[in-house]
Scaffold this active site. Structure first.
Site, PDB file in Angstrom:
ATOM      1  N   SER A 227      -7.424   0.849   1.676  1.00  0.00           N
ATOM      2  CA  SER A 227      -7.436   1.494  -0.394  1.00  0.00           C
ATOM      3  C   SER A 227      -6.600   2.123  -0.572  1.00  0.00           C
ATOM      4  O   SER A 227      -5.385   2.896   0.441  1.00  0.00           O
ATOM      5  CB  SER A 227      -8.707   2.607  -0.486  1.00  0.00           C
ATOM      6  OG  SER A 227      -7.916   4.332   0.523  1.00  0.00           O
ATOM      7  N   ASP A 228      -5.909   2.696  -1.880  1.00  0.00           N
ATOM      8  CA  ASP A 228      -4.411   3.557  -1.894  1.00  0.00           C
ATOM      9  C   ASP A 228      -5.054   4.928  -1.160  1.00  0.00           C
ATOM     10  O   ASP A 228      -6.120   5.204  -1.546  1.00  0.00           O
ATOM     11  CB  ASP A 228      -4.062   3.552  -3.753  1.00  0.00           C
ATOM     12  CG  ASP A 228      -2.616   3.463  -3.748  1.00  0.00           C
ATOM     13  OD1 ASP A 228      -1.922   4.711  -2.998  1.00  0.00           O
ATOM     14  OD2 ASP A 228      -2.085   3.518  -4.540  1.00  0.00           O
ATOM     15  N   TRP A 229      -3.708   5.378  -0.874  1.00  0.00           N
ATOM     16  CA  TRP A 229      -4.302   6.886  -0.703  1.00  0.00           C
ATOM     17  C   TRP A 229      -4.817   7.434  -1.665  1.00  0.00           C
ATOM     18  O   TRP A 229      -4.470   8.377  -2.364  1.00  0.00           O
ATOM     19  CB  TRP A 229      -3.260   7.694   0.324  1.00  0.00           C
ATOM     20  CG  TRP A 229      -2.235   6.995   1.450  1.00  0.00           C
ATOM     21  CD1 TRP A 229      -2.178   7.625   2.024  1.00  0.00           C
ATOM     22  CD2 TRP A 229      -2.533   5.902   2.238  1.00  0.00           C
ATOM     23  NE1 TRP A 229      -2.209   7.759   2.971  1.00  0.00           N
ATOM     24  CE2 TRP A 229      -2.269   6.152   3.415  1.00  0.00           C
ATOM     25  CE3 TRP A 229      -2.479   3.986   1.707  1.00  0.00           C
ATOM     26  CZ2 TRP A 229      -2.102   5.079   4.253  1.00  0.00           C
ATOM     27  CZ3 TRP A 229      -2.660   4.047   2.339  1.00  0.00           C
ATOM     28  CH2 TRP A 229      -2.306   3.410   4.279  1.00  0.00           C
ATOM     29  N   GLY A 230      -5.790   7.988  -0.838  1.00  0.00           N
ATOM     30  CA  GLY A 230      -6.827   9.204  -1.981  1.00  0.00           C
ATOM     31  C   GLY A 230      -8.029   8.340  -3.144  1.00  0.00           C
ATOM     32  O   GLY A 230      -8.647   8.783  -3.790  1.00  0.00           O
ATOM     33  N   ALA A 231      -7.977   6.833  -3.221  1.00  0.00           N
ATOM     34  CA  ALA A 231      -8.807   5.975  -4.146  1.00  0.00           C
ATOM     35  C   ALA A 231      -9.968   5.720  -3.722  1.00  0.00           C
ATOM     36  O   ALA A 231     -10.967   5.130  -5.142  1.00  0.00           O
ATOM     37  CB  ALA A 231      -7.806   4.406  -4.363  1.00  0.00           C
TER      38      ALA A 231
END
Length: 771
Positions: A227-231
């Site tokens: 995931s993108d960071w916090g996605a």
């Protein structure tokens, strides 16, 4: 690492492997001999945080070489230099024991307003795909993984963590996914990073169609999806969809959700096994790289950064010297650039001493050193180079001096008036473009434009050098003899600018995006950045140069444009279809000038007839060719058959239309040098007929067509035999054929002269579909 598999782990251990231990590292399982690995930001250098990590991952990082960001190095159009830079980044990552560098970013530059355009290569998917694949190959050649991002349709920063990118199937496949497909198939990145946004209403982090059906089943990706960071929106749904690793850490909260879902029968444990196995495989790949202790060869990497920056610069305009500097009548007129060592040069603009060389946000590199343009210009021109800041950059040294804008401008005018040539460095302050927000306009700051006007008034031989991460409007394009697009050039950009201005390096960069006259001309205008959580990609297929060409719009500089200090002549083009279906295109290229140089040969293709919407021409191949002065060479470029295909929504697959295709060999999208036509065999597409199929569809069918033609013959005779008053209401035969072509076949039954029943039409359709 020992030979371990997911089946050797407990349920809790499996779940733990699918989320981070902290901001940058995965979890270790000491019992099983599985170590943690580190991921760090890229893409144009290594951003490894020094010491402890903060909760946003934005603390200071270890010194690393800041290479030109994608907006710059993409303008080289050269996979070879990009692969070399990638390998250098891989070396620096290996020295720091980093397993994965988060990049490259290959999202399409849909709008010039996107705040993160400096991290992306192009408005065109072929350029993005080829250059992205080169970056992946380079980094991974050093035993360090990459993370292809941001998957997918992440083309703006506004509301990027919530908004839905609403894209129709054809542009989604042909424009926004095509580059990702190219990189996955050609370079096999270790990881793919899903984006924050929704795609057509579904979070990309939990979209099984995107992460499994397309990425794995269609393209054959066998790596890890992070995931993108916090996605991550819903961890359980994400794992079920094909998301393997959540970053950063959730403190164990979402790991527990996975365990609970398996125990409740809501998630099959085999799905979790798959994700854990991919995490183990990533750790295994990282462990296969031999330990690298360094030290980093800072000088060699800085030299590579300077070479890459020189290749990134685009010479947009270069006309003859004006006014008093113009040669005497009868002598050959010399262009303003390159500068000569005996000219008095006024360098104006605070960017000359306070360079803007990279974008802001997660890709911010702590450079090993930074060259300034003024120092490097003086290293060549010596005492002939004078300087005035002209304006202040917010937060910079000049701004801190407290001098007024009027005083700075007056000083600059005085310095410019005393010089043979004025070099004015203009650009966008860092505060105007960054990850996290989009720009509101494409204008340069008003104080800089006012300064330029004042300089032009006293010195017509003014060269503008730009520093910008995204396209800017150039209202002065017809008022200055030379414009150099310097983009963001990394830590050695100052030296590269000096090299190009003085001709030590012959510029060879080309635009990978269109420079519009006005923002309002951009295809996304009116559909960017959306509203109430949705952004409609209303321009469809006509992205970038496709739009400007289809609409016949004037542009300031077209896609693919870039000049040189030498000249190139293109010979006739030949093209032939190879046995594998690809098209081999050959053209004779000659350097007709007196300097060694490099030309980017571009191939654009268009079917001469098509049943679907197409752009007037689309880039399908390119090559960066170095030629010595006077040298000629036959350049061969290959257009892949798969790149000729469009996405057929009727059958949900790629289809190549048969027929003649025009092959344009060009120096830009609007500078066609030679053309040839080649016949291409089409793919067989059989569309099942239904009662709602049009008469045109049925007539085109090999089985049903002749039968229906006979039945319609009576219908046409019936119409032509009508009384004169009725006949006057009926269009001529050609118009009638056009009207009837879209008439549903099932609704003709019962019309006078149509001598078939409803049952007969059904039987006809069944027979046609069976055959």
């Amino acid at each position: 690492m020992t030979d371990i598999s997911a089946s050797d782990l407990t349920l809790e251990e499996k779940a733990s492997l699918t989320s981070g231990a902290d901001f940058w590292t995965t979890k270790a399982i000491e019992r099983a001999g599985i170590p943690a690995v580190m991921m760090t930001d890229g893409p144009h250098g290594l951003r490894k945080q020094a010491g402890g990590t903060d909760h946003l991952g934005l603390a200071s990082s270890v010194p690393a070489t800041c290479f030109p960001p994608a907006v710059g190095i993409g303008s080289s159009w050269d996979p070879e230099i990009i692969e070399r830079v990638g390998a250098a980044i891989g070396v620096e990552a290996a020295i720091e024991d980093v397993a994965v560098v988060l990049g490259p970013g290959i999202n399409i530059k849909r709008s010039p307003l996107c705040g993160r355009n400096f991290e992306y290569f192009s408005e065109d998917p072929i350029v993005s795909g080829i250059l992205g694949a080169a970056s992946v190959r380079g980094v991974q050649s050093q035993g360090v993984g990459t993370s292809l991002k941001h998957f997918a349709a992440n083309n703006q920063e506004f509301d990027r963590m919530r908004a839905s990118s609403d894209v129709d199937p054809r542009p989604l496949r042909e424009i926004y996914l095509r580059g990702f497909e190219r990189v996955v198939k050609d370079a096999s990145p270790w990881t793919v990073m899903c984006s924050y946004n929704k795609l057509n209403g579904v979070w990309t982090s939990e979209d099984p169609w995107l992460l499994t059906s397309v990425l794995r089943d269609d393209w054959g990706f066998d790596g890890l999806v992070v995931s993108d960071w916090g996605a991550v929106n819903d961890r359980v749904a994400g794992v079920a969809a094909g998301l393997d690793l959540e970053m950063p850490a959730s403190g164990g909260r979402t790991d527990a959700q996975l365990v609970a879902a398996v125990r409740a029968g809501e998630l099959d444990e085999s799905v979790l096994d798959t994700a854990a196995s991919r995490a183990i495989d990533l750790v295994r790949k990282a462990g296969e790289r031999p330990a690298v202790s360094g030290p980093l060869d800072v000088d060699a990497h800085h030299a590579l950064a300077r070479e890459a920056a020189g290749r990134s610069i685009v010479l947009l305009k270069n006309e003859a010297l004006r006014g008093a500097q113009r040669p005497d009548a009868g002598r050959e007129q010399r262009a303003v650039l390159p500068l000569t060592a005996d000219q008095k040069v006024a360098v104006i603009g605070a960017f000359a001493t306070e360079p803007r060389f990279q974008g802001a946000g997660s890709s911010l590199i702590n450079p090993t050193r930074v060259d300034t343009a003024l120092d490097e210009l003086r290293a060549i021109g010596g005492d002939t180079v004078s300087y005035a800041p002209g304006f202040a950059v917010t937060g910079g040294v000049v701004a801190a001096s407290g001098r007024s804008a009027d005083d700075l401008r007056a000083e600059a005018v005085e310095v410019a008036a005393a010089a043979d040539v004025a070099v004015v460095l203009l650009g966008l302050p860092a505060a105007e473009e960054s990850e996290g927000f989009d720009r509101d306009h494409i204008d340069l700051p008003a104080d800089q434009l006012a300064l330029l006007d004042a300089v032009i008034d006293v010195n017509p031989n003014t060269v503008v050098v730009l520093s910008n991460g995204g396209v800017v409007a150039l209202p002065f394009a017809d008022r200055v003899p030379a414009i150099v697009e310097g983009w963001l050039l990394g830590q050695a950009g100052g030296g590269a600018v000096a090299d190009v201005l003085y001709g030590v390096v012959n510029p060879s960069g080309k635009l990978t995006e269109t420079v519009p006259v006005r923002l309002e001309d951009n295809p996304s205008f009116g559909n960017f950045p959306g509203e109430f959580g949705h952004v409609r990609y209303g321009e469809g297929l006509l992205v970038g140069y496709r739009w400007y060409d289809a609409k016949g719009l004037e542009v300031t500089y077209p896609f693919g444009h870039g000049l040189s200090y030498t000249t190139f002549e293109y010979g006739a083009t030949t093209a032939s279809v190879r046995a594998d279906g690809d098209i081999a295109v050959q053209v004779e290229l000659t350097n007709t000038g007196d300097r060694d140089g490099r030309e980017v040969v571009q191939v654009y293709v268009a079917p001469e007839a098509s049943s679907v919407q197409r752009a007037p021409r689309e880039l399908k191949a390119f090559s960066s060719v170095a030629l010595a002065a006077g040298e000629s060479r036959t350049v061969e470029l290959v257009v892949r058959r798969e790149d000729l295909a469009y996405w057929d929504v009727r059958v949900d697959r790629w289809v190549v239309e048969g027929g003649d295709y025009t092959i344009d060999v060009a120096a830009s999208s609007r500078d066609i040098r030679s053309s040839v036509s080649v016949a291409v065999a089409g793919d067989d597409v059989q569309i099942a007929l239904t009662m709602n199929s049009s008469v045109g569809d049925v007539l085109a069918h090999p089985v049903a067509g002749p039968i229906v033609m006979g039945a319609l013959g009576g219908f046409m005779e019936e119409l032509s035999g009508a009384d004169s008053s009725a006949a006057s209401m009926i269009p001529n035969d050609e118009a009638m054929q056009k009207m009837m072509a879209s008439f549903p076949i099932g609704r003709l039954v019962g019309f006078p002269g149509v001598d078939v029943t409803y049952d007969q039409v059904e039987q006809l359709i069944a027979a046609a579909n069976a055959g």
